[in-house]
Scaffold this motif. Structure first.
Motif, mmCIF file in Angstrom:
data_model
loop_
_atom_site.group_PDB
_atom_site.id
_atom_site.type_symbol
_atom_site.label_atom_id
_atom_site.label_comp_id
_atom_site.label_asym_id
_atom_site.label_seq_id
_atom_site.Cartn_x
_atom_site.Cartn_y
_atom_site.Cartn_z
ATOM 1 N N THR A 145 0.996 -1.161 -0.145
ATOM 2 C CA THR A 145 0.014 0.116 -0.213
ATOM 3 C C THR A 145 0.890 1.162 0.036
ATOM 4 O OG1 THR A 145 -1.884 0.922 1.140
ATOM 5 C CG2 THR A 145 -0.226 0.010 2.575
ATOM 6 N N TYR A 146 0.682 2.300 -0.454
ATOM 7 C CA TYR A 146 1.251 3.495 -0.956
ATOM 8 C C TYR A 146 0.620 4.794 -0.382
ATOM 9 C CZ TYR A 146 3.232 0.330 -4.459
ATOM 10 O OH TYR A 146 3.918 -0.736 -5.141
ATOM 11 N N SER A 147 1.518 5.621 0.289
ATOM 12 C CA SER A 147 1.113 6.761 0.886
ATOM 13 C C SER A 147 0.808 7.905 -0.244
ATOM 14 C CB SER A 147 2.250 7.408 1.901
ATOM 15 O OG SER A 147 3.424 7.921 0.778
ATOM 16 N N ASN A 148 0.429 9.062 0.294
ATOM 17 C CA ASN A 148 0.433 10.120 -0.498
ATOM 18 C C ASN A 148 1.673 10.576 -1.125
ATOM 19 O OD1 ASN A 148 0.579 10.928 2.332
ATOM 20 N ND2 ASN A 148 0.951 13.016 1.646
ATOM 21 N N THR A 149 1.584 11.353 -2.047
ATOM 22 C CA THR A 149 3.039 11.655 -2.705
ATOM 23 C C THR A 149 3.414 13.337 -2.225
ATOM 24 O OG1 THR A 149 2.911 10.125 -4.579
ATOM 25 C CG2 THR A 149 4.450 12.129 -4.935
ATOM 26 N N LEU A 150 4.523 13.385 -2.005
ATOM 27 C CA LEU A 150 5.038 14.794 -1.630
ATOM 28 C C LEU A 150 5.870 15.455 -2.573
ATOM 29 C CD1 LEU A 150 5.879 14.611 2.296
ATOM 30 C CD2 LEU A 150 3.701 15.322 1.079
ATOM 31 N N THR A 151 6.020 16.465 -3.305
ATOM 32 C CA THR A 151 6.963 17.091 -4.090
ATOM 33 C C THR A 151 7.637 18.013 -3.331
ATOM 34 O OG1 THR A 151 5.116 16.525 -6.083
ATOM 35 C CG2 THR A 151 7.044 17.995 -6.394
ATOM 36 N N LEU A 152 9.103 17.877 -3.509
ATOM 37 C CA LEU A 152 9.691 18.876 -2.903
ATOM 38 C C LEU A 152 10.852 19.422 -3.847
ATOM 39 C CD1 LEU A 152 10.534 16.888 0.232
ATOM 40 C CD2 LEU A 152 8.854 18.647 0.086
ATOM 41 N N LYS A 153 11.413 20.476 -3.697
ATOM 42 C CA LYS A 153 12.265 21.007 -4.348
ATOM 43 C C LYS A 153 13.692 20.965 -3.819
ATOM 44 C CE LYS A 153 9.449 24.589 -6.769
ATOM 45 N NZ LYS A 153 9.408 24.044 -8.388
ATOM 46 N N VAL A 154 14.714 20.657 -4.493
ATOM 47 C CA VAL A 154 16.107 20.376 -4.220
ATOM 48 C C VAL A 154 17.095 20.943 -4.920
ATOM 49 C CG1 VAL A 154 15.439 18.263 -2.946
ATOM 50 C CG2 VAL A 154 16.084 18.292 -5.371
ATOM 51 N N ASN A 155 18.259 21.271 -4.393
ATOM 52 C CA ASN A 155 19.147 21.919 -4.988
ATOM 53 C C ASN A 155 20.717 21.061 -4.553
ATOM 54 O OD1 ASN A 155 21.324 23.232 -6.036
ATOM 55 N ND2 ASN A 155 19.867 25.165 -6.283
ATOM 56 N N PRO A 156 20.966 19.974 -5.386
ATOM 57 C CA PRO A 156 22.322 19.061 -4.820
ATOM 58 C C PRO A 156 23.587 19.857 -5.453
ATOM 59 C CG PRO A 156 21.190 18.502 -7.180
ATOM 60 C CD PRO A 156 20.425 19.472 -6.722
ATOM 61 N N TYR A 157 24.302 19.301 -4.618
ATOM 62 C CA TYR A 157 25.835 19.685 -4.936
ATOM 63 C C TYR A 157 26.521 18.627 -5.480
ATOM 64 C CZ TYR A 157 26.802 16.978 -0.473
ATOM 65 O OH TYR A 157 27.108 16.097 0.447
ATOM 66 N N LEU A 158 27.589 18.723 -6.194
ATOM 67 C CA LEU A 158 28.460 17.730 -6.774
ATOM 68 C C LEU A 158 28.920 16.674 -6.045
ATOM 69 C CD1 LEU A 158 29.786 16.785 -9.507
ATOM 70 C CD2 LEU A 158 32.017 18.170 -8.968
ATOM 71 N N ASP A 159 28.542 15.375 -6.435
ATOM 72 C CA ASP A 159 28.938 14.420 -5.470
ATOM 73 C C ASP A 159 29.019 12.994 -6.247
ATOM 74 O OD1 ASP A 159 29.748 12.900 -3.025
ATOM 75 O OD2 ASP A 159 27.814 13.062 -2.043
ATOM 76 N N PHE A 160 29.225 12.015 -5.790
ATOM 77 C CA PHE A 160 29.374 10.813 -6.417
ATOM 78 C C PHE A 160 29.214 9.599 -5.521
ATOM 79 C CE2 PHE A 160 33.758 12.736 -5.600
ATOM 80 C CZ PHE A 160 33.771 11.924 -4.389
ATOM 81 N N ALA A 161 28.686 8.634 -6.252
ATOM 82 C CA ALA A 161 28.214 7.215 -5.439
ATOM 83 C C ALA A 161 29.731 6.613 -5.317
ATOM 84 C CB ALA A 161 27.336 6.339 -6.275
ATOM 85 N N VAL A 162 30.735 6.588 -6.370
ATOM 86 C CA VAL A 162 32.054 5.981 -6.159
ATOM 87 C C VAL A 162 33.087 7.017 -6.447
ATOM 88 C CG1 VAL A 162 33.408 4.151 -6.982
ATOM 89 C CG2 VAL A 162 31.070 3.723 -6.790
ATOM 90 N N GLU A 163 34.035 7.141 -5.502
ATOM 91 C CA GLU A 163 34.856 8.230 -5.746
ATOM 92 C C GLU A 163 35.574 7.920 -7.269
ATOM 93 O OE1 GLU A 163 38.909 10.259 -3.576
ATOM 94 O OE2 GLU A 163 38.157 8.073 -3.195
ATOM 95 N N PRO A 164 35.739 8.847 -8.082
ATOM 96 C CA PRO A 164 36.311 8.868 -9.487
ATOM 97 C C PRO A 164 37.914 8.872 -9.378
ATOM 98 C CG PRO A 164 35.773 11.016 -9.019
ATOM 99 C CD PRO A 164 34.993 10.323 -7.759
ATOM 100 N N PRO A 165 38.334 8.454 -10.316
ATOM 101 C CA PRO A 165 40.013 8.524 -10.208
ATOM 102 C C PRO A 165 40.494 10.117 -10.551
ATOM 103 C CG PRO A 165 39.139 8.017 -12.592
ATOM 104 C CD PRO A 165 37.786 7.968 -11.624
ATOM 105 N N GLY A 166 41.832 10.050 -9.871
ATOM 106 C CA GLY A 166 42.269 11.139 -9.846
ATOM 107 C C GLY A 166 42.664 11.732 -8.342
ATOM 108 N N THR A 167 42.935 13.095 -8.091
ATOM 109 C CA THR A 167 42.833 13.401 -6.754
ATOM 110 C C THR A 167 41.931 14.703 -6.326
ATOM 111 O OG1 THR A 167 44.694 14.898 -7.632
ATOM 112 C CG2 THR A 167 45.250 12.840 -6.732
ATOM 113 N N PRO A 168 41.632 14.535 -4.966
ATOM 114 C CA PRO A 168 40.654 15.753 -4.794
ATOM 115 C C PRO A 168 41.130 16.965 -4.948
ATOM 116 C CG PRO A 168 40.676 13.718 -3.295
ATOM 117 C CD PRO A 168 41.608 13.554 -3.981
ATOM 118 N N ASP A 169 42.451 17.140 -4.568
ATOM 119 C CA ASP A 169 42.914 18.427 -4.643
ATOM 120 C C ASP A 169 42.993 19.041 -6.089
ATOM 121 O OD1 ASP A 169 43.555 18.206 -2.263
ATOM 122 O OD2 ASP A 169 45.576 17.736 -2.237
ATOM 123 N N ASN A 170 42.746 18.168 -6.819
ATOM 124 C CA ASN A 170 42.889 18.756 -8.682
ATOM 125 C C ASN A 170 41.537 18.372 -8.969
ATOM 126 O OD1 ASN A 170 45.623 19.329 -9.013
ATOM 127 N ND2 ASN A 170 46.222 17.136 -8.897
#
Length: 282
Positions: A145-170
């Motif tokens: 069974t499902y609840s009512n739906t809430l619609t929200l506004k979001v503003n994300p920042y740059l992120d990743f599920a897995v750290e990409p190659p390279g160095t954070p400093d660069n």
């Protein structure tokens, strides 16, 4: 007299049979009440990386009160938070889900919410709308069974599920990737000898996306490395991944990515924003 005796014997057998027959009590599902979902967020949620440990929002919902003919269910109720792009009706392939035990609320940190949005490949710094609802079920996903739906506004920042190659400093601008394994002609040589150090090197599309068109031998497996001759910062497939795609992580561990079953030219796509890989024959 003989007929009477037979009648009496049959009557006695009937009584014994009925006495031995157990009364069967069947349980029937009679319905439930859709959960009522509420949120502490009412304005645009601006997510900031330096506040990642803070609470972004708290979701709360009411008990669905599963009813059976024997009364209110005593079974455990399981809840799943579903997040999708607004207007997609929770059918998008980028739908995100989070399992909750039996609580009637959940607190999402800035980082947790941002990870969901990263996996949905939302553009960082751009306000977008999401739909959120609760899916309630009994054991093994029965009678949802499902609840009512809430619609929200979001503003994300740059992120990743897995750290990409390279160095954070660069800002990971210096990232490089190669494939190594017996799914290719090079075998498990690390560092890769010429010409494989060129033919098995990924093209960097951007910080989060890498692609490689390469010949596969058919069968075997492979790992993805950041540095020639170094296994310590490699990427490998997670359980459940197939040669066509799945999830991966950054860790020196098995299993590797499974090779394609037949020889040919394939395109490997690595997405660090979602933590997923895909392989398509060309």
């Amino acid at each position: 007299m003989k007929a009477l005796n037979i009648f009496l014997k049959l009557s006695l057998l009937s009584v014994v049979f009925l006495a031995c027959t157990k009364k069967e009590n069947k349980v029937f599902f009679e319905g439930s009440t859709p959960p009522v979902l509420t949120s502490t967020a009412s304005v645009t949620i601006v997510l900031e990386k330096d506040k990642k440990e803070e609470v972004a929002l708290v979701l709360s919902w009411t008990n669905p009160n599963y009813m059976f003919n024997t009364g209110v269910s005593s079974q455990n109720v399981y809840y799943i938070v579903q997040i999708d792009t607004a207007g997609k009706n929770f059918t998008s392939p980028k739908l995100q889900e989070m399992s909750i035990a039996s609580d009637l609320s959940v607190s999402l940190s800035v980082q947790e919410l941002n990870v969901f949005l990263s996996k949905m490949e939302f553009t960082p710094g751009v306000e977008q709308s999401i739909d959120i609802r609760i899916k309630a079920t009994l054991l093994n996903g029965t009678v949802p069974t499902y609840s009512n739906t809430l619609t929200l506004k979001v503003n994300p920042y740059l992120d990743f599920a897995v750290e990409p190659p390279g160095t954070p400093d660069n800002n990971y601008e210096d990232g490089e990737l190669w494939v190594v394994g017996d799914a290719f002609a090079s075998g498990w040589s690390n560092p890769l000898p010429s010409p494989y150090d060129v033919t098995q090197r990924f093209t960097r599309i951007d910080i989060m996306h890498y692609e490689l068109v390469v010949e596969m031998a058919g069968g075997g497996a492979y790992k993805i490395i950041q540095k020639q001759g170094d296994w310590s910062t490699q990427y490998h497939a997670l359980d459940g991944g197939t040669w066509e795609g799945g999830a991966f992580e950054k860790r020196d561990a098995d299993p590797g990515f499974p090779g394609a079953p037949t020889a040919g030219t394939y395109k490997i796509t690595i997405n660090f924003q979602t933590g997923r890989y895909a392989v398509v024959r060309q």
